[in-house]
Design an enzyme around this catalytic site. Structure first.
Site, PDB file in Angstrom:
ATOM      1  N   GLY A  27       0.821  -1.209   0.000  1.00  0.00           N
ATOM      2  CA  GLY A  27       0.000   0.000   0.000  1.00  0.00           C
ATOM      3  C   GLY A  27       0.849   1.252   0.000  1.00  0.00           C
ATOM      4  N   ASN A  29       1.379   3.393  -2.251  1.00  0.00           N
ATOM      5  CA  ASN A  29       0.994   4.438  -3.198  1.00  0.00           C
ATOM      6  C   ASN A  29       0.133   5.534  -2.576  1.00  0.00           C
ATOM      7  OD1 ASN A  29      -1.005   2.002  -3.554  1.00  0.00           O
ATOM      8  ND2 ASN A  29      -2.178   3.846  -4.052  1.00  0.00           N
ATOM      9  N   GLY A  33       1.341   4.635   3.978  1.00  0.00           N
ATOM     10  CA  GLY A  33       2.302   3.850   3.207  1.00  0.00           C
ATOM     11  C   GLY A  33       3.120   4.702   2.261  1.00  0.00           C
ATOM     12  N   SER A 156      -3.332  -0.439  14.391  1.00  0.00           N
ATOM     13  CA  SER A 156      -4.157   0.762  14.488  1.00  0.00           C
ATOM     14  C   SER A 156      -4.552   0.997  15.934  1.00  0.00           C
ATOM     15  CB  SER A 156      -5.415   0.602  13.635  1.00  0.00           C
ATOM     16  OG  SER A 156      -6.330   1.663  13.861  1.00  0.00           O
ATOM     17  N   TYR A 181     -13.346  -3.602  11.102  1.00  0.00           N
ATOM     18  CA  TYR A 181     -12.057  -3.014  10.733  1.00  0.00           C
ATOM     19  C   TYR A 181     -11.090  -3.069  11.916  1.00  0.00           C
ATOM     20  CZ  TYR A 181      -8.434   0.404   9.831  1.00  0.00           C
ATOM     21  OH  TYR A 181      -7.208   1.018   9.695  1.00  0.00           O
TER      22      TYR A 181
END
Length: 316
Positions: A27, A29, A33, A156, A181
């Site tokens: 990730g 991009n 990240g 997280s 999540y």
């Protein structure tokens, strides 16, 4: 690695050199990240961005090169929701060794409907946790070939208040997007810590470290067009929040330190200094529910059965 007492104070703006090293950022991009990749690219290392979207990857590469003219950066196609593709992704790195991987990529669903990957796994659990679990197994030969590789799992702060339901890992009985999540990120953190226990038992030189970015908001993140554009209105509206949280460039700091700092050890948890929400990175106590090794082992066994691979097998 040298001891913590012999290393200079960590400075997020003066990173140590890492020429000859190869780092993979999943990730890479966008979001945190991207900033992990941008910051690591200043060290002279080769930084590889793993991305599902080639166009977004090219935009991120162009942004990094515009800020770090001598950056050694490239991209590989990586779709963590497609477990069968991960072996090909690992081969496409085309390197003899991998000095670090930062498990950063992930999806978060704001809308209530439950979705599944092509493999039939709940999308967030399947991508955020199972994808990285399986990718680690595919990368293990390359990581084992490095003298002291790091596997850095980005968890997280949302996971701090969650608890896993080991009998409903796929949220089939009780799906709520935000909770699912948080649990997917909690599963990642359990995995990172359990992985280090297993690596130590095998006598491996590879270390697994868990980090979290604290509170990281787009509105407090500096612009990197076209990857991220922050408007003046968004900046002004977010100004009061800066007392408690930070931007994604700062959210990247714990992961960058976990990759580079010789004082970091496997099995540790790193996050922002101030209340775990903002500031420079520091080691913090592993959260009490993450110390449940029995739950971590059960999750490992379930993940192995769901993916068909075992990252604890150093042959990959």
């Amino acid at each position: 690695m040298s001891s913590a007492s012999s290393t200079p104070p960590w400075d997020v703006h003066r990173l140590p050199r890492a020429e000859g090293s190869v780092f993979l950022i999943t990730g890479g991009n966008a979001g945190i990240g991207y900033f992990v990749a941008e910051q690591l690219s200043t060290t002279g290392a080769t930084v590889v961005l793993g991305s599902r979207d080639p166009a977004k990857a090219e935009a991120a590469l162009a942004s990094i090169r515009s800020r770090v003219p001598d950056a050694h950066v490239r991209a590989v196609r990586l779709d963590l929701a497609d477990l069968r593709s991960l072996g090909t992704a690992a081969e496409s790195l085309a390197v003899e060794r991998l000095d670090a991987v930062v498990h950063n990529a992930g999806v978060a669903l704001d809308d209530p409907p439950r979705r599944e990957t092509g493999d039939g796994h709940e999308l967030m659990f399947g991508t955020n946790h199972l994808g990285h679990f399986a990718l680690t197994a595919r990368l293990m030969p390359l990581l084992s070939a490095a003298p002291a590789a790091r596997i850095v799992t980005v968890g997280s702060f949302a996971a701090k208040s969650e608890r896993l339901d080991l009998d409903d890992l796929q949220s089939r009985r009780d799906y709520r997007a935000k909770r699912t999540y948080g649990r997917s990120k909690l599963a990642q953190m359990y995995f990172g810590l359990e992985l280090d226990r297993r690596l130590r038992a095998l006598g491996s030189a590879t270390a697994s470290v868990v980090v979290h970015p604290g509170g990281a908001l787009d509105s407090l993140t500096p612009s990197r067009p076209p990857v991220h554009v922050r408007t003046t209105t968004a900046r002004l509206r977010a100004a009061p929040a800066a007392l408690l949280v930070q931007g994604k460039h700062a959210g990247a700091w714990p992961a960058v330190r976990a990759v580079l700092d010789p004082a970091v050890r496997g099995g540790q948890l790193w996050g922002p200094r101030l209340f775990g929400l903002r500031g420079t990175p520091r080691r913090e106590a592993v959260w009490s529910h993450l110390t449940d090794a029995a739950a971590a082992a059960r999750l490992w066994d379930a993940s192995r059965d769901l993916t068909g691979v075992d990252p604890g097998d150093l042959r990959g």
